[in-house]
Each structure stands twice: as C-alpha cells, then as structure tokens.
Design an enzyme around this catalytic site. Structure first.
Site, PDB file in Angstrom:
ATOM      1  N   CYS A 179     -24.250  25.054 -16.630  1.00 41.12           N
ATOM      2  CA  CYS A 179     -24.886  23.809 -16.203  1.00 41.12           C
ATOM      3  C   CYS A 179     -26.398  23.975 -16.079  1.00 41.12           C
ATOM      4  O   CYS A 179     -27.153  23.077 -16.465  1.00 41.12           O
ATOM      5  CB  CYS A 179     -24.284  23.342 -14.888  1.00 41.12           C
ATOM      6  N   GLU A 210     -22.026  18.347 -13.163  1.00 37.44           N
ATOM      7  CA  GLU A 210     -23.399  18.293 -13.659  1.00 37.44           C
ATOM      8  C   GLU A 210     -23.450  17.892 -15.122  1.00 37.44           C
ATOM      9  O   GLU A 210     -24.267  17.064 -15.526  1.00 37.44           O
ATOM     10  CB  GLU A 210     -24.092  19.656 -13.517  1.00 37.44           C
TER      11      GLU A 210
END
Length: 153
Positions: free
Chosen positions: A88, A57
């Site tokens: 993330c 991510e």
C-alpha cells in the site's frame, strides 16, 4: 465538531473498519480527502473479493483516482486506521498522495516507518507527509479484539 480535523476523518476511517469487521475481514478502513471533502471510502475486502491486493488503502486510492479523473492525487490526503503495509505504501507513493494519516503503527510489517519507510524514502520520486497516532488506541483495539476472537482467546 471540527469537520476538517484529523480526528474527524479518522473516525470516518474507523466507520469503514467496522464494515470490514461486519464482513469478517481484518478491520481496517480508509478514506481519501480532497479540499476538506471525503472523495472515497473503503475497507479491507481481501476475503470477500479473493484478492490479496484488496486492502482498504488500495481500494480507496482506486476510487479517489476515479473521482478526481487522474491517477495523480497530489492534493489528496489518505486516512487509514493502521499503518500501511509496503504494498500500500508503494501505491501511495506512486499515486503521489500529499499526506498519509494513520491510527496505529505496525512495527512488524508497516511501510511507513514500522518495518520500512517507503513514504519518505529519498530515492523514490515522491515523498508523503505522515502523521501517526490519531485515535491509535481505538484503531489498535479493534484489531486486537478481532485477532483475539480469531484465536479464540
């Protein structure tokens, strides 16, 4: 095939997860989509880069910001094979992604409802729409197989 469907883009994220698997990384992949087009692709590279922040991510967000020319990704959607971790999820909120679509949940460490839900926390300056469970069995299966092989079971 519907090239704008959640399943289509999750299959692209799964392709990225296979790159991670081939590199002996935890098999998680991510893509960022803007106006129906993939603008970034990434897979976990923590071991390869010796960087704890090199999650799929995070790498996909950085690439998308470069592609857009701005750190704000307000008209972009992130597809990732596993529920984002809190690190993330924090980056997703700060980058102001419009939507996060993930495959399998992470009840122990997830940052999108598993452990905490940073993506929709009212106290933060941005909230993301979320969709979960897209190709969940395939996403979870890849992770289970990876960790089973690691444990030698």
């Amino acid at each position: 095939m519907d090239f704008s469907s959640d399943e289509y883009f999750m299959r692209e994220a799964l392709r990225q997860a296979r790159h991670a698997l081939a590199a002996d990384e935890v098999p998680i992949g991510a893509v960022v989509v803007r106006e129906g087009q993939i603008i970034s692709r990434a897979w976990n590279q923590v071991e390869m880069l010796k960087d704890a922040t090199a999650h799929a991510e995070m790498l996909a967000i950085t690439q998308a910001e470069a592609a857009v020319g701005d750190w704000r990704l307000t008209d972009c959607d992130l597809y990732v094979t596993k529920e984002p971790c809190p690190m993330c999820a924090g980056a997703i909120v700060h980058a102001r992604l419009r939507r996060v679509v993930f495959g399998c949940p992470d009840p122990k460490c997830g940052g999108a409802g598993g452990l905490v839900n940073l993506l929709q926390m009212p106290e933060l300056n941005h909230r993301c729409d979320t969709t979960s469970g897209i190709l969940a069995d395939e996403c979870a299966g890849m992770l289970k197989d990876f960790f089973r092989a690691r444990r030698g079971v």
